[in-house]
Motif scaffolding. Structure first.
Motif, PDB file in Angstrom:
ATOM      1  N   LEU A  98       0.821  -1.206   0.000  1.00  0.00           N
ATOM      2  CA  LEU A  98       0.000   0.000   0.000  1.00  0.00           C
ATOM      3  C   LEU A  98       0.854   1.254   0.000  1.00  0.00           C
ATOM      4  N   ASP A  99       0.260   2.343  -0.407  1.00  0.00           N
ATOM      5  CA  ASP A  99       0.918   3.642  -0.316  1.00  0.00           C
ATOM      6  C   ASP A  99       1.023   3.996   1.166  1.00  0.00           C
ATOM      7  N   PRO A 100       2.228   4.090   1.710  1.00  0.00           N
ATOM      8  CA  PRO A 100       2.355   4.350   3.151  1.00  0.00           C
ATOM      9  C   PRO A 100       1.707   5.654   3.594  1.00  0.00           C
ATOM     10  N   ALA A 101       1.596   6.612   2.679  1.00  0.00           N
ATOM     11  CA  ALA A 101       0.970   7.889   3.027  1.00  0.00           C
ATOM     12  C   ALA A 101      -0.535   7.762   3.195  1.00  0.00           C
ATOM     13  N   ARG A 102      -1.104   6.609   2.794  1.00  0.00           N
ATOM     14  CA  ARG A 102      -2.538   6.379   2.929  1.00  0.00           C
ATOM     15  C   ARG A 102      -2.849   5.468   4.114  1.00  0.00           C
ATOM     16  N   ALA A 159       3.672  -0.766  11.250  1.00  0.00           N
ATOM     17  CA  ALA A 159       2.726  -0.912  10.139  1.00  0.00           C
ATOM     18  C   ALA A 159       3.210  -0.250   8.859  1.00  0.00           C
ATOM     19  N   GLY A 160       4.311   0.475   8.917  1.00  0.00           N
ATOM     20  CA  GLY A 160       4.761   1.224   7.756  1.00  0.00           C
ATOM     21  C   GLY A 160       3.825   2.363   7.409  1.00  0.00           C
ATOM     22  N   ALA A 190      -8.688  11.170   4.241  1.00  0.00           N
ATOM     23  CA  ALA A 190      -7.304  11.422   4.639  1.00  0.00           C
ATOM     24  C   ALA A 190      -6.472  10.145   4.657  1.00  0.00           C
ATOM     25  N   ALA A 191      -7.131   8.994   4.745  1.00  0.00           N
ATOM     26  CA  ALA A 191      -6.440   7.710   4.762  1.00  0.00           C
ATOM     27  C   ALA A 191      -7.373   6.647   4.197  1.00  0.00           C
ATOM     28  N   ASP A 192      -6.774   5.547   3.746  1.00  0.00           N
ATOM     29  CA  ASP A 192      -7.555   4.395   3.276  1.00  0.00           C
ATOM     30  C   ASP A 192      -7.581   3.293   4.313  1.00  0.00           C
ATOM     31  N   VAL A 193      -6.529   3.225   5.116  1.00  0.00           N
ATOM     32  CA  VAL A 193      -6.402   2.218   6.167  1.00  0.00           C
ATOM     33  C   VAL A 193      -5.942   2.924   7.440  1.00  0.00           C
TER      34      VAL A 193
END
Length: 426
Positions: A98-102, A159-160, A190-193
């Protein structure tokens, strides 16, 4: 996807609580109605008014933490990291793809690194003997213990996660509020996870002394397994405990697209403050009732849709009375028809962590179709006249659950969890 349509679900759960070493053991204890409170073994409790607690049998090395991690992390942080690992594994999510920024983290705690801070003071002061402490014995990791923000950072590294990361500290509602804030991060895009939950390990002399002074904890030291008695006429205070629970929260569509198991959807959340008293509660439960109503509105469910209420149920007279009034005020006649129970009767009150531990219990109640009981409830209090599921778990279909929290300072929080097919957003 717009914030109005982003649904948030729980796809992974990790729990460390008294009586078990993981989520499976935690649920087995609750569904069996067993208690895990005992006489304090972490230190000599003889000088204290209350000498019982909900201690967790936690082995950091067995959890896979390295010696350096164990030296660096407070016990509460160790709990959080262990729970986050379990939740991520349980979710089947490969965060490395995953994109860590998400990916974000929202962690709740009432007393943060209380264990390590007290231990360091005892070392530097020769167990309080010396007024002038010797800084030569100061741990190089003292900053990690002093700064609560280190705790969610440790979980984020695990979790990265490079998205929104924060600590929530609202006393005993922290574990609900941290998850509620995480839900909003996903809904707002702002986030996916989000890795969300709470942790507290407050079984230390100083914390025990604080609650001794205000006589909030039980004096039933000769019956530690039966000392926590929410809604019982013979209750005399709560049992202090430790523990943690962490969740993987995802946007519903993405979770379904990857074939994830969905434990529950978080349909609504609200929090209110009573602006009344630091430890006191009004009898009418007005503020908690308002939080419940707002959480129901957000979930788009009628109050009669609630199948089970997970009570704060601390085992103090004023809390039990306050909650009972709040349920009647917010749920109306349905309050008399819906089962209510308190898992604190089995695992004690782990302050900021308990709200997340109770969310885990609610999600598992939906998953297994079982309402946990209120243990030790033998003598019903006439002032608490609802269906408190005494002693034995109840098998029943559970599609919508209300869980609530009440904290010193006047915090009152509520959350509604549903099976996805039952959601008012479906």
């Amino acid at each position: 996807m717009s914030g109005a349509t982003r649904r948030v679900v729980i796809t992974g759960i990790g729990v460390r609580a008294p009586g078990g070493s993981g989520t499976k053991e935690f649920w087995e204890l609750l569904s069996a109605g067993r208690t895990a409170t005992r006489g304090i073994t972490f230190f000599d409790p003889a000088p204290f008014r209350s000498r019982v607690a909900g201690e967790a049998d936690f082995d950091a090395a067995a959890e896979g933490l390295t010696p350096r991690q164990m030296r660096r992390m407070d016990r509460s942080t160790q709990f959080a990291v262990a729970c986050a690992r379990e939740a991520i594994a349980d979710s089947g999510l490969d965060t490395g793809l995953l994109d860590p920024a998400r990916i974000g983290v929202s962690l709740g705690s009432a007393v943060a690194a209380a264990t390590s801070l007290e231990n360091e003071y005892l070392v530097m002061s020769e167990s309080g003997r010396d007024w002038v402490v010797d800084p030569g014995y100061l741990s190089p990791h003292m900053f990690d213990y002093l700064s609560p923000g280190v705790m969610p950072a440790e979980v984020a590294w695990e979790a990265g996660a490079e998205g929104p990361v924060a600590l929530v500290s609202d006393g005993c509602t922290s574990g609900i509020d941290s998850v509620g804030i995480a839900v909003r991060q996903i809904r707002e895009g702002a986030a996916d996870v989000m890795i969300a939950g709470a942790t507290d390990t407050p079984i230390t002399p100083i914390v025990m002394a604080c609650f001794d002074v205000i006589k909030a904890t039980t004096r039933r030291n000769d019956e530690p397994a039966h000392a926590s008695r929410p809604f019982d006429g013979t209750r005399d205070g709560f049992v202090l405990a430790e523990g943690a629970a962490m969740f993987v929260l995802e946007e519903y569509g993405a979770a379904r697209a990857r074939g994830a198991r969905v434990y529950a959807e978080i349909g609504g959340y609200a929090t209110r403050l009573n602006a009344y008293h630091m430890t006191g509660l009004r009898k009418d439960g007005r503020e908690m009732a308002e939080a419940i109503r707002r959480a129901l509105d957000e979930s788009r469910l009628d109050r009669t849709a609630i199948d089970y209420v997970n009570a704060h149920g601390s085992g103090t007279r004023q809390n039990d009375r306050h909650e009972t009034a709040a349920f009647k005020r917010s749920l109306g006649e349905h309050a008399y028809a819906v089962p209510v129970s308190s898992i604190k009767s089995m695992v004690g009150h782990s302050l900021g962590a308990i709200g997340s531990i109770e969310i885990a219990a609610c999600a598992l109640a939906i998953e297994h179709g079982v309402v946990p009981p209120t243990a030790n409830l033998h003598t019903p209090d006439p002032e608490c006249d609802l269906d408190y599921v005494p002693l034995t778990a109840r098998d029943m279909k559970v599609d919508a659950v209300l869980t609530v929290g009440s904290g010193f300072g006047g915090f009152q929080s509520a959350m509604v969890l549903t099976a996805p097919e039952r959601s008012g957003h479906a």
